[in-house]
Design an enzyme around this catalytic site. Structure first.
Site, PDB file in Angstrom:
ATOM      1  N   SER A 147      30.496  43.751  43.611  1.00  0.00           N
ATOM      2  CA  SER A 147      30.875  45.146  43.347  1.00  0.00           C
ATOM      3  C   SER A 147      29.879  45.749  42.370  1.00  0.00           C
ATOM      4  CB  SER A 147      32.280  45.196  42.735  1.00  0.00           C
ATOM      5  OG  SER A 147      32.566  46.471  42.193  1.00  0.00           O
ATOM      6  N   TYR A 170      38.911  42.272  37.607  1.00  0.00           N
ATOM      7  CA  TYR A 170      38.115  42.561  38.807  1.00  0.00           C
ATOM      8  C   TYR A 170      36.627  42.513  38.474  1.00  0.00           C
ATOM      9  CZ  TYR A 170      36.100  45.249  42.674  1.00  0.00           C
ATOM     10  OH  TYR A 170      35.325  45.667  43.739  1.00  0.00           O
TER      11      TYR A 170
END
Length: 262
Positions: A147, A170
């Site tokens: 990401s 995350y």
């Protein structure tokens, strides 16, 4: 070699974890278009059936769904054995499965943190570990989906006044994905296995796109001035899965409209 030959994935066996999701489905479609035999794993059988219904008819039954719990090693091992059962090989592994809560640093419970890391990085390690016996004889490609938040912190003002947030777990998991990618690339090169990662930028789902305020903020933050469309991952995935990237390993490809370039 001709360019068409470099991208040809006929007779290649591919596993995409989390392949029924917003971005995963687009990756699956790209691989099918290049001729691969594609296995999709996920926890939701209904989503798997919907994907099969959408894509199978025009792809000669080269698409298969296998239920898998990405946080469970036994489930991962069984899934990978099922994928390799046909010809005892896996040519491409795409680690894409992830789910997690969006608590902030102050409110996140230890259980939420552990769940996010189990799905976000431990499952990637386990998939690589169990796929390795089926990849090391003939070589292949592993693509780990990271990401933009593996490289930069969220800009918290983007989320103010919206129900959305990017959790610290995350970002931590995705940063670990990039380091695992580098490590595995160097360790597995002896087997002619290439390992790379892709860091998608802002690709909000249809549900998230209902918040015009949030989408406007994302677009303004991005050098290209817009959010990404799922099909824009088809090219990067095709490149890294195929012989077109035969001399590329240990790299992280940002597909983020320039987000991490600021």
């Amino acid at each position: 070699m001709k360019l068409s030959e470099l991208y040809d994935l006929k007779n290649r066996t591919v596993l995409v974890t989390g392949g029924t999701g917003w971005l995963g489905a687009s990756m699956v479609e790209a691989l099918l278009e290049l001729g691969a035999e594609v296995y999709v794993s996920g926890r939701n059988e209904q989503k798997g059936e919907e994907l099969l219904s959408k894509l199978s008819q025009k792809n000669d039954d080269r698409l298969h769904f296998i239920k898998m719990q990405a946080e469970d090693e036994f489930s991962i091992a069984e899934c990978i054995r099922s994928v390799a059962a046909g010809n005892n090989k896996i040519d491409v592994l795409i680690n894409n499965a992830y789910t997690g809560k969006s608590s902030n640093l102050e409110n996140m419970e230890l259980g939420e943190w552990n769940d996010s890391l189990n799905l976000g990085i431990t499952s990637y390690f386990l998939c690589i570990k169990h796929a390795l016996p089926y990849m090391r004889i003939g070589g292949g490609s592993i693509i780990n989906i990271a990401s933009m938040y593996a490289s930069v912190s969220p800009q918290f003002s983007v989320y103010e006044g919206t129900p959305f947030f990017s959790s610290p777990a995350y970002g931590a998991a995705k940063a670990a994905v990039i380091q695992l990618t580098r490590y595995a690339a160097c360790d597995l090169a002896k087997y002619k296995i290439r390992v790379n990662s892709i860091s998608p930028g802002p690709f909000p789902s249809i549900t998230v796109q209902q918040s015009q305020k949030f989408i406007s903020r994302l677009s303004e933050k991005n050098p290209l001035g817009r959010i990404g469309e799922p099909w824009e991952l088809k090219g990067p995935v095709s490149f890294l899965a195929s012989a077109a990237s035969s001399y590329v390993t240990g790299q992280n490809l940002c597909v983020d409209g320039g987000w991490t370039a600021w």
